[in-house]
Write an enzyme that holds these catalytic residues in place. Structure first.
Site, PDB file in Angstrom:
ATOM      1  CB  CYS A   1       1.307  -3.908   5.361  1.00  0.00           C
ATOM      2  SG  CYS A   1      -0.257  -4.677   5.834  1.00  0.00           S
TER       3      CYS A   1
ATOM      4  CG  HIS B   1      -0.261  -0.015   2.541  1.00  0.00           C
ATOM      5  ND1 HIS B   1       0.183   1.127   3.149  1.00  0.00           N
ATOM      6  CD2 HIS B   1       0.051  -1.037   3.382  1.00  0.00           C
ATOM      7  CE1 HIS B   1       0.729   0.826   4.311  1.00  0.00           C
ATOM      8  NE2 HIS B   1       0.670  -0.488   4.474  1.00  0.00           N
TER       9      HIS B   1
END
Length: 356
Positions: free
Chosen positions: A320, A304
């Site tokens: 992440c 992301h």
């Protein structure tokens, strides 16, 4: 030009806010691939308007920065070997991109941004490093917001947008805000029609990404086409000691541009903010997952964007893989559901014996 020395960039960088820990949305539609039009209206990774040929712009004489390093960063960015934020410094992210470009182009791999590298880059792309740009009504319209660091306060915003026009314009051209202000002393960023000097970064990645390799130890993401050719390279923040990235073989489950995001402390106990229930945080380039969310088959994990591009590959995340907003958007446009994603502690050994 010789070796680039970061000491030649004499402007002192401002202190950055602490990086907001990244937490994935709890639900991303499987197989969703929204069109680029779903991006934040103020976010456009392309430089000057389509159909116009950029012309070389000149920095003011009072601006002191390493023009050679800015040029190398711009050309690496245009070649899709991302140096992270374009700031004029010869830092770790630049050296990663330089080494990757040298390896991909059969140059001696030493991470040094010198004459041989610049010559090869200019053979492929002779575009100017700095170009003139006129601020548009959209650039200055906002709405701009003061983004709180506390997630509960952030959840009360209708949109987690940019905090000022300078931030929006800097991100549009892949720049550090301080470099943007250095190039444009006294510029009124709140007025449409103001002509400024910007980095000529960007350019569309035309290749289709067929596989992704995440190297945790190096803090990098590599994207390959169907013939296993490296087509894009990005510095990344990847997990932490308390919340490591999920090693192993995964796939892309879906891509959401301009995502909203849900924080549920029951699902992410390591996050630390547990004095409230689940929170829904509005979309916007400054929300904790930035401009795009690339969901992985590993539940709650993804690749992301980031609200603080200068901190990418320099801080930790909650498992992440965090890229600059513009790098995440570029990658998100080039992948499809089902693309394999290998997350490895180190990919050096695999690449030495052949990927697989």
């Amino acid at each position: 030009m010789g070796e680039i020395n970061s000491a030649r960039f004499t402007m002192q960088m401002p202190a950055s806010l602490a990086d907001v820990p990244a937490v994935p949305p709890s639900a991303v539609p499987a197989g969703a691939t929204p069109a680029p039009s779903n991006l934040d209206p103020g976010f456009n990774p392309e430089p000057p308007p389509a159909g116009q040929t950029p012309t070389e712009a000149t920095a003011p004489q009072s601006a002191r920065f390493d023009a050679g390093m800015v040029r190398i960063q711009v050309l690496l960015d245009r070649a899709h070997f991302s140096p992270g934020v374009i700031d004029g410094y010869d830092g770790g992210n630049v050296r990663k991109a330089v080494s990757a470009y040298q390896e991909a182009n059969s140059l001696p791999v030493n991470g040094v941004a010198g004459d041989a590298l610049l010559t090869r880059l200019e053979q492929s792309d002779a575009s100017p490093a700095l170009v003139a740009y006129v601020l548009t009504a959209e650039d200055v319209a906002g709405p701009f917001v003061d983004v709180p660091r506390d997630l509960e306060a952030m959840s009360r915003l209708q949109r987690v947008g940019y905090e000022a026009a300078e931030e929006a314009v800097a991100e549009k051209f892949h720049m550090d805000e301080h470099l943007l202000r250095t190039l444009n002393p006294g510029a009124d960023f709140s007025r449409a029609g103001t002509e400024i000097v910007v980095a000529n970064g960007g350019g569309e990645l035309t290749a289709q990404v067929a596989s992704i390799e995440v190297d945790v130890a190096e803090g990098i993401v590599r994207a390959f086409d169907a013939s296993n050719q490296l087509v894009a390279f990005y510095p990344a923040t990847i997990g932490s000691g308390d919340a490591p990235a999920p090693l192993g073989e995964h796939t892309v489950r879906g891509v959401a541009f301009d995502p909203t995001y849900r924080y549920d402390p029951a699902r992410l106990p390591s996050f630390g903010q547990r004095n409230h229930g689940a929170l829904d945080i509005a979309a916007g380039p400054n929300n904790p997952v930035g401009a795009v969310w690339i969901a992985l088959s590993a539940d709650t994990y993804g690749i992301h964007g980031a609200p603080n591009p200068s901190q990418v590959s320099k801080t930790q995340s909650h498992g992440c893989i965090r890229l600059t907003n513009w790098d995440a958007v570029e990658l998100g446009r080039a992948v499809r559901p089902g693309v394999p994603v290998a997350i490895r502690e180190s990919s050096v050994a695999q690449r030495a014996t052949g990927r697989g």
